[in-house]
Design a protein around this motif. Structure first.
Motif, PDB file in Angstrom:
ATOM      1  N   GLY A 156      11.772  68.377 -21.494  1.00 47.98           N
ATOM      2  CA  GLY A 156      10.657  68.128 -20.594  1.00 47.98           C
ATOM      3  C   GLY A 156      11.090  68.158 -19.140  1.00 47.98           C
ATOM      4  O   GLY A 156      12.282  68.185 -18.814  1.00 47.98           O
ATOM      5  N   ASP A 157      10.114  68.120 -18.256  1.00 45.30           N
ATOM      6  CA  ASP A 157      10.388  68.171 -16.821  1.00 45.30           C
ATOM      7  C   ASP A 157      11.221  66.982 -16.361  1.00 45.30           C
ATOM      8  O   ASP A 157      12.104  67.126 -15.507  1.00 45.30           O
ATOM      9  CB  ASP A 157       9.060  68.210 -16.055  1.00 45.30           C
ATOM     10  CG  ASP A 157       9.266  68.384 -14.566  1.00 45.30           C
ATOM     11  OD1 ASP A 157       9.909  69.367 -14.167  1.00 45.30           O
ATOM     12  OD2 ASP A 157       8.803  67.522 -13.796  1.00 45.30           O
ATOM     13  N   ALA A 158      10.961  65.805 -16.927  1.00 51.01           N
ATOM     14  CA  ALA A 158      11.722  64.611 -16.540  1.00 51.01           C
ATOM     15  C   ALA A 158      13.186  64.729 -16.942  1.00 51.01           C
ATOM     16  O   ALA A 158      14.072  64.187 -16.269  1.00 51.01           O
ATOM     17  CB  ALA A 158      11.096  63.364 -17.167  1.00 51.01           C
ATOM     18  N   VAL A 159      13.460  65.433 -18.036  1.00 43.92           N
ATOM     19  CA  VAL A 159      14.842  65.668 -18.454  1.00 43.92           C
ATOM     20  C   VAL A 159      15.551  66.541 -17.425  1.00 43.92           C
ATOM     21  O   VAL A 159      16.683  66.258 -17.008  1.00 43.92           O
ATOM     22  CB  VAL A 159      14.896  66.342 -19.842  1.00 43.92           C
ATOM     23  CG1 VAL A 159      16.336  66.561 -20.286  1.00 43.92           C
ATOM     24  CG2 VAL A 159      14.153  65.501 -20.868  1.00 43.92           C
ATOM     25  N   ASN A 160      14.882  67.600 -16.990  1.00 49.68           N
ATOM     26  CA  ASN A 160      15.473  68.511 -16.009  1.00 49.68           C
ATOM     27  C   ASN A 160      15.756  67.798 -14.693  1.00 49.68           C
ATOM     28  O   ASN A 160      16.781  68.047 -14.051  1.00 49.68           O
ATOM     29  CB  ASN A 160      14.540  69.703 -15.769  1.00 49.68           C
ATOM     30  CG  ASN A 160      14.306  70.520 -17.025  1.00 49.68           C
ATOM     31  OD1 ASN A 160      15.127  70.524 -17.929  1.00 49.68           O
ATOM     32  ND2 ASN A 160      13.176  71.192 -17.095  1.00 49.68           N
ATOM     33  N   LEU A 161      14.852  66.902 -14.290  1.00 48.27           N
ATOM     34  CA  LEU A 161      15.060  66.169 -13.044  1.00 48.27           C
ATOM     35  C   LEU A 161      16.299  65.284 -13.144  1.00 48.27           C
ATOM     36  O   LEU A 161      17.082  65.191 -12.188  1.00 48.27           O
ATOM     37  CB  LEU A 161      13.829  65.319 -12.713  1.00 48.27           C
ATOM     38  CG  LEU A 161      13.944  64.439 -11.465  1.00 48.27           C
ATOM     39  CD1 LEU A 161      14.246  65.280 -10.229  1.00 48.27           C
ATOM     40  CD2 LEU A 161      12.663  63.634 -11.267  1.00 48.27           C
ATOM     41  N   GLY A 162      16.489  64.648 -14.280  1.00 51.36           N
ATOM     42  CA  GLY A 162      17.684  63.826 -14.459  1.00 51.36           C
ATOM     43  C   GLY A 162      18.952  64.630 -14.282  1.00 51.36           C
ATOM     44  O   GLY A 162      19.920  64.181 -13.660  1.00 51.36           O
ATOM     45  N   SER A 163      18.950  65.853 -14.797  1.00 53.86           N
ATOM     46  CA  SER A 163      20.106  66.733 -14.646  1.00 53.86           C
ATOM     47  C   SER A 163      20.330  67.096 -13.184  1.00 53.86           C
ATOM     48  O   SER A 163      21.476  67.114 -12.695  1.00 53.86           O
ATOM     49  CB  SER A 163      19.897  68.001 -15.480  1.00 53.86           C
ATOM     50  OG  SER A 163      20.947  68.920 -15.281  1.00 53.86           O
ATOM     51  N   ARG A 164      19.250  67.393 -12.462  1.00 56.85           N
ATOM     52  CA  ARG A 164      19.374  67.728 -11.036  1.00 56.85           C
ATOM     53  C   ARG A 164      19.921  66.544 -10.248  1.00 56.85           C
ATOM     54  O   ARG A 164      20.759  66.712  -9.352  1.00 56.85           O
ATOM     55  CB  ARG A 164      18.021  68.144 -10.473  1.00 56.85           C
ATOM     56  CG  ARG A 164      17.420  69.387 -11.078  1.00 56.85           C
ATOM     57  CD  ARG A 164      18.197  70.646 -10.724  1.00 56.85           C
ATOM     58  NE  ARG A 164      17.503  71.830 -11.187  1.00 56.85           N
ATOM     59  CZ  ARG A 164      17.651  72.376 -12.382  1.00 56.85           C
ATOM     60  NH1 ARG A 164      18.489  71.825 -13.248  1.00 56.85           N
ATOM     61  NH2 ARG A 164      16.975  73.462 -12.718  1.00 56.85           N
ATOM     62  N   LEU A 165      19.459  65.339 -10.564  1.00 59.00           N
ATOM     63  CA  LEU A 165      19.922  64.154  -9.837  1.00 59.00           C
ATOM     64  C   LEU A 165      21.402  63.906 -10.085  1.00 59.00           C
ATOM     65  O   LEU A 165      22.138  63.509  -9.181  1.00 59.00           O
ATOM     66  CB  LEU A 165      19.100  62.926 -10.239  1.00 59.00           C
ATOM     67  CG  LEU A 165      17.624  62.955  -9.850  1.00 59.00           C
ATOM     68  CD1 LEU A 165      16.937  61.664 -10.279  1.00 59.00           C
ATOM     69  CD2 LEU A 165      17.452  63.167  -8.350  1.00 59.00           C
ATOM     70  N   GLU A 166      21.845  64.149 -11.313  1.00 59.09           N
ATOM     71  CA  GLU A 166      23.274  63.987 -11.603  1.00 59.09           C
ATOM     72  C   GLU A 166      24.102  64.922 -10.724  1.00 59.09           C
ATOM     73  O   GLU A 166      25.131  64.522 -10.159  1.00 59.09           O
ATOM     74  CB  GLU A 166      23.534  64.274 -13.087  1.00 59.09           C
ATOM     75  CG  GLU A 166      24.983  64.068 -13.522  1.00 59.09           C
ATOM     76  CD  GLU A 166      25.839  65.297 -13.280  1.00 59.09           C
ATOM     77  OE1 GLU A 166      27.027  65.122 -12.944  1.00 59.09           O
ATOM     78  OE2 GLU A 166      25.319  66.424 -13.396  1.00 59.09           O
ATOM     79  N   SER A 167      23.638  66.153 -10.558  1.00 62.58           N
ATOM     80  CA  SER A 167      24.370  67.101  -9.724  1.00 62.58           C
ATOM     81  C   SER A 167      24.404  66.659  -8.268  1.00 62.58           C
ATOM     82  O   SER A 167      25.397  66.891  -7.559  1.00 62.58           O
ATOM     83  CB  SER A 167      23.729  68.488  -9.820  1.00 62.58           C
ATOM     84  OG  SER A 167      23.789  69.000 -11.135  1.00 62.58           O
TER      85      SER A 167
END
Length: 244
Positions: free
Chosen positions: A111-122
């Protein structure tokens, strides 16, 4: 690290690190989704629903950072490299279940919230932050956790801007947390109103007070960019990242 260590020694290091981090996730009610090299993907609220999923995730992240600090001391005794980790947290609606191919499936989330978590980690590297969380996570985590707003951004692959927050064990790393927080809030306000000189002055004061260099450097670079390429008159303070 892989280039400079024998494979057997690297395996011992990674297994020790992943075991310690996984224990923290499980103690705080999380589900380990997968290991991706030295990275860990985990989620909360499934398969067993939990009303405190966001809070538990934040507490796990802070605990993981404390454990990482202890591991650095342990690794030094072995002559191993120091590991520094960044954690991204995102809260939202996701699809959860067995997904994959007709040959192999895995219990995971999408989901979109999963992708955002990945971006924040980066982005933890750019901000020098240990734990970066979305606005939704901060709102859902409840009281008793120290936060500070770091920025309003638009990550690559998303059109909607998000406000990002740092979860910290203490308000800041400086000697006077309340004063430092007031300085940082004032700096953000000056920055968003394009008062570049005032922003730079406040950054100097933050640096003198012990603010981490990565965050100060990031905002100084932003100001240099905007002086060469002024934002529109109706700029809303959002910075758009063009890379992951």
């Amino acid at each position: 690290i892989s280039e400079g260590m024998p494979p057997q020694e690297l395996t011992r290091l990674i297994n020790r690190y992943l075991s310690e981090m996984t224990e923290s996730i499980q103690v705080h009610g999380g589900t380990v989704d997968k290991y991706i090299g030295d990275a860990i993907m985990a989620f909360w609220g499934a398969p067993i629903p939990s009303p405190d999923h966001a809070r538990n995730a934040v507490l796990a992240a802070l605990d993981m950072q404390r454990r990482a600090e202890r591991l650095r001391h342990e690794f030094a005794l072995h002559g191993w490299p120091q590991l520094h980790i960044g954690i991204g947290l995102s809260t939202g609606m996701m699809t959860v279940g067995n997904m994959g191919s007709v040959f192999r499936r895995a219990y995971t989330v999408m989901g979109d919230a999963v992708n955002l978590g990945s971006r924040l980690e980066s982005l933890t590297k750019q901000y020098g932050a240990l734990v970066l969380a979305s606005e939704r996570t901060r709102e859902s985590a409840g009281a008793g956790i120290c936060w500070r707003e770091l920025d309003r951004i638009r990550v690559k692959g998303k059109d909607v801007a998000v406000t990002i927050h740092e979860a910290v064990a203490d308000a800041t790393t400086t000697g006077n947390p309340e004063e430092a927080q007031d300085l940082f809030t004032a700096m953000l306000d000056a920055y968003r109103h394009t008062h570049w000189d005032a922003t730079l002055d406040l950054l100097d004061r933050l640096e003198a007070a012990g603010e981490r260099s990565a965050l100060v450097t990031l905002y100084r670079a932003r100001i240099a960019h905007f002086r060469e390429n002024p934002p529109a008159a109706d700029w809303d303070g959002v910075f758009t990242f063009d890379s992951k």
